[in-house]
Design an enzyme around this catalytic site. Structure first.
Site, PDB file in Angstrom:
ATOM      1  N   THR A  92       0.824  -1.218   0.000  1.00 51.27           N
ATOM      2  CA  THR A  92       0.000   0.000   0.000  1.00 51.27           C
ATOM      3  C   THR A  92       0.854   1.263   0.000  1.00 51.27           C
ATOM      4  O   THR A  92       0.349   2.362  -0.235  1.00 51.27           O
ATOM      5  CB  THR A  92      -0.935   0.033   1.227  1.00 51.27           C
ATOM      6  N   CYS A 129       2.285   3.231   9.363  1.00 50.89           N
ATOM      7  CA  CYS A 129       1.200   3.414  10.335  1.00 50.89           C
ATOM      8  C   CYS A 129       1.703   3.316  11.770  1.00 50.89           C
ATOM      9  O   CYS A 129       2.816   2.845  12.022  1.00 50.89           O
ATOM     10  CB  CYS A 129       0.128   2.333  10.138  1.00 50.89           C
ATOM     11  N   CYS A 158      -3.462   1.396  14.274  1.00 49.50           N
ATOM     12  CA  CYS A 158      -4.191   1.772  13.050  1.00 49.50           C
ATOM     13  C   CYS A 158      -5.418   0.871  12.844  1.00 49.50           C
ATOM     14  O   CYS A 158      -5.312  -0.361  12.893  1.00 49.50           O
ATOM     15  CB  CYS A 158      -3.275   1.656  11.837  1.00 49.50           C
ATOM     16  N   ARG A 217      -7.530  -2.541   7.864  1.00 48.86           N
ATOM     17  CA  ARG A 217      -7.502  -3.993   7.811  1.00 48.86           C
ATOM     18  C   ARG A 217      -6.063  -4.493   7.944  1.00 48.86           C
ATOM     19  O   ARG A 217      -5.140  -3.900   7.368  1.00 48.86           O
ATOM     20  CB  ARG A 217      -8.109  -4.480   6.490  1.00 48.86           C
ATOM     21  N   ARG A 225       4.166   7.082   2.260  1.00 48.19           N
ATOM     22  CA  ARG A 225       3.407   8.210   2.817  1.00 48.19           C
ATOM     23  C   ARG A 225       2.768   7.818   4.147  1.00 48.19           C
ATOM     24  O   ARG A 225       2.503   6.629   4.396  1.00 48.19           O
ATOM     25  CB  ARG A 225       2.324   8.665   1.838  1.00 48.19           C
ATOM     26  N   CYS A 233      -0.102   7.095   6.807  1.00 46.07           N
ATOM     27  CA  CYS A 233      -1.493   6.627   6.692  1.00 46.07           C
ATOM     28  C   CYS A 233      -2.454   7.750   7.070  1.00 46.07           C
ATOM     29  O   CYS A 233      -2.257   8.449   8.068  1.00 46.07           O
ATOM     30  CB  CYS A 233      -1.683   5.422   7.617  1.00 46.07           C
ATOM     31  N   CYS A 282      -4.636   6.724  10.571  1.00 50.58           N
ATOM     32  CA  CYS A 282      -4.096   6.757  11.945  1.00 50.58           C
ATOM     33  C   CYS A 282      -3.137   7.909  12.194  1.00 50.58           C
ATOM     34  O   CYS A 282      -2.691   8.105  13.329  1.00 50.58           O
ATOM     35  CB  CYS A 282      -3.417   5.430  12.283  1.00 50.58           C
TER      36      CYS A 282
END
Length: 363
Positions: A43, A47, A51, A54, A76, A78, A81
């Site tokens: 992704t 995080c 967080c 999923r 980047r 998240c 969170c």
């Protein structure tokens, strides 16, 4: 003499699946926020452990000891969170602290709607985060603050009337109605340090050593375990320094026999009237302890979850340590997160013995 060259091999990080921090990510453990971060290659984000997204496939996850390491991946942050900023938990804690000050400085108890408005939140959501942070509802916190003000006022030498008004009670009838629950005795007795309160006690013998049981007019107020009967009596005197202690009562020895029976055969239970004295938070913890069946154990974190205060693990441990009703309030059924036996006010060996008996009884 020749020098020997010693080579040090760089320690490789644990695979994510074997790293204990991965379990905290799967549990979305808010207490882990700020201690480490994780990134997900598929992704392209990093995080915080709590967080709500999923759970990622662990093969695509990398754990980071610091925020700089997570940022160095080039991923980047998240959006759910916000790992670069303060956690939602920290923001909620600040809001709750602000509301607590409002409760403490208000002459009249503010309504839930007024408190939620001051926090800028809906009443339902505010109620949930307040309970999660303090272990009490806003109403419960206000009641506990009042009770503490009453206790402080009476101990400092104020008259009962002064203590009543300083704590925000406008009606003497309502104050006296609640005073026994707050103090465990009349306000006048509490002001005198419990002077003349009658507490009956007796010492018996169990396979775990001497056991002392003491009762007020309301119910059993202490169950103490130890190695020496005389030391137990001194302990009782220290806990109730101004009370009138009445020992060597043959009729009361039957009460001790019932407690000893519960120690020797945990499955029979202990159905006795109890005089439980403690703060509102302590009483919530002690009530939750009484709901743990014999033969079962919980960790401190799970107990904190059960009372609706997942972040109050340390306070929960403190409440367990403050328990003075051994067996009746089964704090021996609380263990460490790793399953090992934690401390016990009456000795770890006694704790193990109680747990072993309960386990064999239910197996």
């Amino acid at each position: 003499m020749t020098a020997t060259t010693v080579q040090f091999r760089e320690q490789m990080p644990l695979p994510v699946a074997d790293d204990p921090r991965w379990a905290r990510v799967l549990a979305r453990d808010k207490a882990a926020d700020g201690h480490f971060w994780y990134s997900v290659s598929t992704t392209g984000v990093y995080c915080r452990p709590s967080c709500p997204s999923r759970a990622a496939n662990r093969k695509n996850v990398q754990l980071h000891d610091c925020l700089a390491s997570a940022k160095a991946t080039g991923f980047r942050p998240c959006r759910r969170c916000n790992p670069d900023g303060s956690s939602v938990e920290a923001g909620n804690t600040t809001l709750v602290a602000k509301v607590c000050r409002i409760i403490e400085t208000s002459e009249e108890e503010p309504s839930l709607e007024e408190l939620a408005g001051a926090a800028g939140l809906s009443p339902g959501y505010f109620h949930r985060i307040f309970k999660a942070a303090t272990g009490l509802t806003p109403k419960g916190y206000a009641a506990e603050f009042r009770a503490r003000k009453v206790r402080e006022g009476l101990v400092s030498g104020n008259s009962v009337t002064e203590a009543m008004y300083d704590a925000g009670f406008n009606s003497s009838g309502r104050f006296y109605e609640k005073s026994m629950g707050m103090l465990g005795m009349t306000p006048s007795q509490y002001r005198a340090g419990g002077a003349n309160e009658e507490i009956r006690f007796a010492v018996g013998q169990s396979s775990l050593g001497p056991i002392l049981v003491a009762s007020s007019k309301k119910g059993v107020v202490a169950i103490l375990l130890g190695d020496d009967a005389e030391e137990l009596v001194h302990d009782l005197q220290d806990r109730f320094p101004k009370a009138c202690l009445i020992g060597a009562d043959r009729d009361y020895e039957a009460m001790v026999a019932r407690v000893v029976g519960a120690v020797e055969a945990p499955g029979i239970g202990l159905d006795l009237p109890l005089d439980i004295r403690g703060t509102a938070f302590q009483q919530r913890v002690w009530q939750a302890l009484q709901e743990i069946p014999a033969g079962r154990t919980v960790c401190y974190a799970e107990l904190a979850q059960r009372i609706g205060a997942p972040s109050a693990v340390r306070a929960v441990a403190g409440a367990c340590a403050a328990n003075k009703l051994a067996v009746a309030i089964p704090c021996h059924r609380v263990i460490r997160n790793d399953g090992s036996t934690s401390g016990y006010a009456w000795g770890v060996e006694r704790k193990r013995a109680l747990l072993d008996r309960e386990a064999s009884r239910t197996s």
